[in-house]
Design a protein around this motif. Sequence first.
Motif, short mmCIF file in Angstrom:
data_model
loop_
_atom_site.label_atom_id
_atom_site.label_comp_id
_atom_site.label_asym_id
_atom_site.label_seq_id
_atom_site.Cartn_x
_atom_site.Cartn_y
_atom_site.Cartn_z
N UNK A 130 0.83 -1.20 0.00
CA UNK A 130 0.00 0.00 0.00
C UNK A 130 0.87 1.26 0.00
N UNK A 131 2.03 1.17 0.66
CA UNK A 131 2.96 2.32 0.75
C UNK A 131 3.55 2.66 -0.62
N UNK A 132 3.53 1.68 -1.54
CA UNK A 132 4.03 1.95 -2.90
C UNK A 132 2.86 2.27 -3.83
N UNK A 133 1.67 2.44 -3.24
CA UNK A 133 0.51 2.79 -4.04
C UNK A 133 -0.24 1.60 -4.61
N UNK A 134 0.14 0.39 -4.21
CA UNK A 134 -0.55 -0.81 -4.72
C UNK A 134 -1.90 -0.94 -4.03
N UNK A 135 -2.95 -1.07 -4.83
CA UNK A 135 -4.31 -1.15 -4.27
C UNK A 135 -4.61 -2.55 -3.73
N UNK A 136 -5.67 -2.64 -2.94
CA UNK A 136 -6.10 -3.92 -2.37
C UNK A 136 -6.40 -4.92 -3.49
N UNK A 137 -5.92 -6.15 -3.34
CA UNK A 137 -6.12 -7.18 -4.34
C UNK A 137 -7.01 -8.31 -3.85
N UNK A 138 -7.86 -8.76 -4.78
CA UNK A 138 -8.74 -9.89 -4.51
C UNK A 138 -7.89 -11.11 -4.13
N UNK A 139 -8.28 -11.77 -3.05
CA UNK A 139 -7.55 -12.97 -2.65
C UNK A 139 -6.39 -12.66 -1.70
N UNK A 140 -5.98 -11.39 -1.62
CA UNK A 140 -4.91 -11.01 -0.68
C UNK A 140 -5.48 -10.12 0.42
#
Length: 174
Positions: A162-172
Amino acid sequence: MAIQGLVIINTGHGKGKTTAAFGQALRAAGQGLKVCIIQFIKGQATTGEALAFTSAFPGQVELHLAGTGFTWQQDMETVKAAALAGWQLAREKILSDAYDLIVLDELTYLIGFGLVPEEEVITLFRARPQRLHLVITGRDASQGLIEYADLVTEMRAIKHPFQKGVKARKGIEF
Ligand code: ATP
Ligand code: MG
């Protein structure tokens, strides 16, 4: 001697509180224990854990959603009403003596938001059937609750995508 139920808290700002609680529920269910899960605040029917648990253990694992989705998309009154209804349900389930393990996912926020006094939570926990294990999750568990619990784990965030801007992912993340 009767088996004494534990009060287990997964807190901290790192990932893993809810997934560890569901892992605990899975382990208990595999051993034939009766499990009830109540998800406060963020409870949604479409998370992987909700989908898996509602179909995997019919009659053995119950899942109740006492959340309205994501808090920042809702008005606070709706969020509060759902949380309090969930707390009422938790009270009934805890006192029912029908379960061996109850998960109260994101319960710490009810205390943190001032919706339910910490003393009321601990009083209910003290009144529970002896064999009943409780698993509580959420950030910033209150001091009194931590003192009352038997097992407290703090998830500490070292890195999160999330700190690198990666959004929430299905299954994770859901
Ligand atoms: P999970 O459900 O993955 O076990 P959690 O219950 O520990 O996470 P919550 O505080 O309930 O975490 O947050 C819910 C969401 O925020 C989850 O999707 C989780 O992956 C994500 N999250 C958890 N920790 C962090 C963090 N340090 N930074 C950003 N996002 C996080
Ligand atoms: Mg969580």
